[in-house]
Design an enzyme around this catalytic site. Sequence first.
Site, PDB file in Angstrom:
ATOM      1  N   ARG A  60       0.818  -1.222   0.000  1.00  0.00           N
ATOM      2  CA  ARG A  60       0.000   0.000   0.000  1.00  0.00           C
ATOM      3  C   ARG A  60       0.855   1.277   0.000  1.00  0.00           C
ATOM      4  NH1 ARG A  60      -3.225  -3.486  -0.746  1.00  0.00           N
ATOM      5  NH2 ARG A  60      -5.379  -3.582  -0.032  1.00  0.00           N
TER       6      ARG A  60
ATOM      7  N   SER B  52     -10.633  -0.143   2.968  1.00  0.00           N
ATOM      8  CA  SER B  52      -9.938  -0.354   4.245  1.00  0.00           C
ATOM      9  C   SER B  52      -9.469   0.991   4.781  1.00  0.00           C
ATOM     10  CB  SER B  52      -8.714  -1.243   4.061  1.00  0.00           C
ATOM     11  OG  SER B  52      -9.095  -2.513   3.607  1.00  0.00           O
TER      12      SER B  52
ATOM     13  N   GLU C 143      -5.024   4.416   6.108  1.00  0.00           N
ATOM     14  CA  GLU C 143      -4.631   4.154   4.728  1.00  0.00           C
ATOM     15  C   GLU C 143      -4.936   5.314   3.782  1.00  0.00           C
ATOM     16  OE1 GLU C 143      -6.618   1.732   1.764  1.00  0.00           O
ATOM     17  OE2 GLU C 143      -5.321   0.075   2.342  1.00  0.00           O
TER      18      GLU C 143
HETATM   19  N1  EPU Z   1     -11.341 -10.044  10.041  1.00  0.00           N
HETATM   20  C1  EPU Z   1     -12.060 -10.121  11.203  1.00  0.00           C
HETATM   21  N2  EPU Z   1     -13.049  -9.179  11.420  1.00  0.00           N
HETATM   22  C2  EPU Z   1     -13.335  -8.230  10.506  1.00  0.00           C
HETATM   23  C3  EPU Z   1     -12.589  -8.158   9.311  1.00  0.00           C
HETATM   24  C4  EPU Z   1     -11.585  -9.088   9.095  1.00  0.00           C
HETATM   25  O1  EPU Z   1     -11.840 -10.965  12.051  1.00  0.00           O
HETATM   26  O2  EPU Z   1     -14.245  -7.432  10.766  1.00  0.00           O
HETATM   27  C5  EPU Z   1     -10.317 -11.081   9.789  1.00  0.00           C
HETATM   28  C6  EPU Z   1     -10.792 -12.053   8.674  1.00  0.00           C
HETATM   29  O3  EPU Z   1     -11.571 -13.075   9.201  1.00  0.00           O
HETATM   30  C7  EPU Z   1      -9.486 -12.540   8.102  1.00  0.00           C
HETATM   31  C8  EPU Z   1      -8.569 -11.325   8.257  1.00  0.00           C
HETATM   32  O4  EPU Z   1      -9.153 -10.484   9.251  1.00  0.00           O
HETATM   33  O5  EPU Z   1      -8.976 -13.588   8.896  1.00  0.00           O
HETATM   34  C9  EPU Z   1      -8.366 -10.572   6.959  1.00  0.00           C
HETATM   35  O6  EPU Z   1      -9.625 -10.089   6.497  1.00  0.00           O
HETATM   36  P1  EPU Z   1      -9.959  -9.893   4.930  1.00  0.00           P
HETATM   37  O7  EPU Z   1      -9.603 -11.115   4.166  1.00  0.00           O
HETATM   38  O8  EPU Z   1     -11.361  -9.396   4.832  1.00  0.00           O
HETATM   39  O9  EPU Z   1      -8.942  -8.808   4.412  1.00  0.00           O
HETATM   40  P2  EPU Z   1      -8.344  -7.489   5.091  1.00  0.00           P
HETATM   41  O10 EPU Z   1      -6.961  -7.809   5.576  1.00  0.00           O
HETATM   42  O11 EPU Z   1      -9.298  -6.931   6.077  1.00  0.00           O
HETATM   43  C10 EPU Z   1      -7.166  -6.685   2.912  1.00  0.00           C
HETATM   44  C11 EPU Z   1      -7.047  -5.415   2.154  1.00  0.00           C
HETATM   45  C12 EPU Z   1      -8.289  -5.189   1.301  1.00  0.00           C
HETATM   46  C13 EPU Z   1      -8.427  -6.358   0.323  1.00  0.00           C
HETATM   47  C14 EPU Z   1      -8.511  -7.653   1.129  1.00  0.00           C
HETATM   48  C15 EPU Z   1      -8.515  -8.877   0.233  1.00  0.00           C
HETATM   49  C16 EPU Z   1      -5.636  -3.922   3.456  1.00  0.00           C
HETATM   50  C17 EPU Z   1      -5.577  -2.738   4.343  1.00  0.00           C
HETATM   51  N3  EPU Z   1      -6.843  -4.302   3.060  1.00  0.00           N
HETATM   52  O12 EPU Z   1      -8.240  -6.529   3.825  1.00  0.00           O
HETATM   53  O13 EPU Z   1      -8.098  -4.000   0.547  1.00  0.00           O
HETATM   54  O14 EPU Z   1      -9.575  -6.221  -0.481  1.00  0.00           O
HETATM   55  O15 EPU Z   1      -7.367  -7.763   2.004  1.00  0.00           O
HETATM   56  O16 EPU Z   1      -7.236  -9.042  -0.328  1.00  0.00           O
HETATM   57  O17 EPU Z   1      -4.592  -4.487   3.119  1.00  0.00           O
HETATM   58  C18 EPU Z   1      -8.468  -1.631   0.575  1.00  0.00           C
HETATM   59  O18 EPU Z   1      -7.246  -1.503   0.602  1.00  0.00           O
HETATM   60  O19 EPU Z   1      -9.234  -0.644   0.563  1.00  0.00           O
HETATM   61  C19 EPU Z   1      -9.042  -2.979   0.591  1.00  0.00           C
HETATM   62  C20 EPU Z   1     -10.352  -3.190   0.665  1.00  0.00           C
END
Ligand code: EPU
Length: 332
Positions: A161, A232, A328
């Site tokens: 990012r 995010s 972010e």
């Molecule tokens: N999780 C929770 N509770 C929540 C949200 C997430 O426990 O409310 C846990 C999930 O269960 C999972 C982990 O956190 O074990 C990761 O969650 P998720 O796969 O939804 O992805 P993220 O890390 O929250 C990142 C990116 C997203 C991208 C997704 C999929 C960042 C800051 N965000 O989110 O990017 O779509 O992975 O690759 O790296 C963005 O940058 O705007 C964005 C949406």
Amino acid sequence: MPVLSDVNLQPLHTLGLQSRAERLYHLEHADQLADILASAVTPLRVLGGGSNLVPAERVAGSVIRVELAGRALLGEDEHAWYVAAAAGENWHDFVQWTLAQGWPGLENLSLIPGTVGAAPIQNIGAYGVELKDRFHALHALSLDDAQPCFFTAEQCMFSYRDSVFKQAEAGRWLITEVLFRLPKQWAPVLDYGDLRQRLDGQAITPQAVADAVIATRQSKLPDPAVIGNAGSFFHNPIVDAATAAALRAHHPAMPAYPQADGRCKLAAGWLIEQAGWKGKRLGPVGMYDKQALVLVNHGDARAADVRTLMQAVQADVQQRFGVQLTPEPIWW
Ligand code: EPU
């Protein structure tokens, strides 16, 4: 050269905050920039789709909205297609167009809001692929004197990012065109989350992967057309291995992703949920009830409301886990 004064920015960014800009220029052709620079009041700010932005209630100076259009196959060799897109092109439309042309590689990045020109700035990423994995080079114009410059992938200094355009070169360039290298040897990337399960029993094609990514995003992430948000809101924090191990000893269910450099990426959404903020509101803003990492505008919010919630979430996560969350989006 179209220019407007005291412009409402609410419809021009996805968080939908109450915000007005002193001046707004529409950049439809790259050769208009020199004239804009000659007449613009400073500071200058460049606006794409506004999907990663927290604008203040009053934005002083000049906002340049990039509306450059066009996309084309530049060439190909035995290994790859080289595709160019102008900075004002909608990212998702561009991705779908490449797939329709039979040039796979960007399917995991389907449905990310925003424009092509903004994509390199924070090295957008999703479902195991980052922009840098398909990036070739970009063209930009200097915001000092409108002179063109070519940036290779190395010069962009991409990381999670992040890029040189958020660091040493922040505020100095207007990206006009991005060039992609899409390998002809297609290898689907299916290791993130439940992507593989979603495709179970189906033929694995680039469009099928795109459709699975779209369905996953739609099930978790709020549509900015329905509820204001900037995706995010925090980075997933990267901590050293010892810190991650100590946290996991106390919280065995905590997601943690080892990085190539030995450090560990934590899931900010999980930390925020554990801190009790999932679905919780503070004033007109809140953390989304299906994805705690997304800050949403329930209506009439201003940047000050966003800052108050951000600081409350940061303080609670810091107190509970000793981890500092960093926002972010870009703040104006
Ligand atoms: N999780 C929770 N509770 C929540 C949200 C997430 O426990 O409310 C846990 C999930 O269960 C999972 C982990 O956190 O074990 C990761 O969650 P998720 O796969 O939804 O992805 P993220 O890390 O929250 C990142 C990116 C997203 C991208 C997704 C999929 C960042 C800051 N965000 O989110 O990017 O779509 O992975 O690759 O790296 C963005 O940058 O705007 C964005 C949406």
